[in-house]
Design an enzyme around this catalytic site. Structure first.
Site, short mmCIF file in Angstrom:
data_model
loop_
_atom_site.label_atom_id
_atom_site.label_comp_id
_atom_site.label_asym_id
_atom_site.label_seq_id
_atom_site.Cartn_x
_atom_site.Cartn_y
_atom_site.Cartn_z
N GLY A 49 0.59 17.38 57.10
CA GLY A 49 1.12 18.60 56.50
C GLY A 49 2.48 18.92 57.10
CD GLN A 54 5.82 22.02 60.65
OE1 GLN A 54 5.17 21.89 59.62
NE2 GLN A 54 5.54 21.33 61.75
CB CYS A 95 1.77 21.23 65.39
SG CYS A 95 3.06 22.01 64.42
CG LEU A 96 4.26 16.46 62.13
CD1 LEU A 96 4.85 16.12 60.76
CD2 LEU A 96 3.94 15.19 62.90
CG HIS A 137 -1.64 23.63 61.11
ND1 HIS A 137 -2.00 23.25 62.39
CD2 HIS A 137 -0.30 23.39 61.01
CE1 HIS A 137 -0.91 22.81 63.02
NE2 HIS A 137 0.12 22.87 62.20
CD GLU A 138 1.16 22.29 57.59
OE1 GLU A 138 2.30 22.72 57.85
OE2 GLU A 138 0.60 21.43 58.30
CG HIS A 141 3.85 25.72 60.49
ND1 HIS A 141 4.46 25.75 61.72
CD2 HIS A 141 3.05 24.62 60.52
CE1 HIS A 141 4.05 24.71 62.46
NE2 HIS A 141 3.19 24.02 61.74
NI NI Z 1 2.15 22.31 62.35
#
Ligand code: NI
Length: 170
Positions: A49, A54, A95-96, A137-138, A141
């Protein structure tokens, strides 16, 4: 297509609340290219995701694909979670934007989400399991929240010490 730089914690823009994407601007070719680049960036990372915040775009959209073979690319524009199940699910999240850190997070097992697809068409999805975890989760963000915010203060402190050490080594 090209890869986009992913912001990493503690970049302040990861804490900003994103604004709605204008529905009329979804057909914009530059926006469609950005979605393709986000998929390419997410697959290359690799991740399941990626939210617009991000990649330093403060608008409410995200791309997700939880399949191993990149078979189910999903775009959510202006997503709203309408319902959450009482049943909970624990998943070891990463998480990236916080590379190298993983921790158990408890979220609703099932959700119902409304959004626009990449063509601006509204859809509703009722899902559970990994996809529901990933959507929550997204959407976090887009509200300036990170998965570490869900940890107890002690676990968060430990995770952040490890993260700082990893960054010093990098
Ligand atoms: Ni993330």
């Amino acid at each position: 297509m090209s890869l986009i730089t992913i912001l990493e914690h503690p970049h302040p823009n990861l804490r900003k609340v994103a604004a709605e994407r204008e529905a009329a601007a979804i057909a914009d070719p530059a926006f469609q290219r950005l979605l393709d680049d986000m998929f390419e960036t997410m697959y290359a990372a690799p991740g399941i995701g990626l939210a617009a915040t991000q990649v330093d775009v403060m608008e409410r959209f995200m791309v997700i694909d939880v399949t191993e073979d990149h078979e189910q690319p999903l775009v959510f524009i202006n997503p709203v979670i309408r319902g959450r199940s009482a049943d909970l699910r624990v998943h070891q999240e990463g998480c990236l934007s916080i590379p190298g850190i993983f921790a158990d997070v408890t979220r609703a097992d099932g959700i119902e989400v409304e959004a626009l697809d990449r063509h601006g068409k509204p859809f509703t999805l009722a899902v559970d399991g990994l996809l529901a975890t990933c959507i929550q989760h997204e959407v976090d963000h887009l509200d300036g929240k990170l998965f570490i915010d869900h940890l107890s203060p002690l676990k968060r402190e430990r995770a952040m010490k490890k993260y700082e050490k990893l960054r010093r080594q990098a």
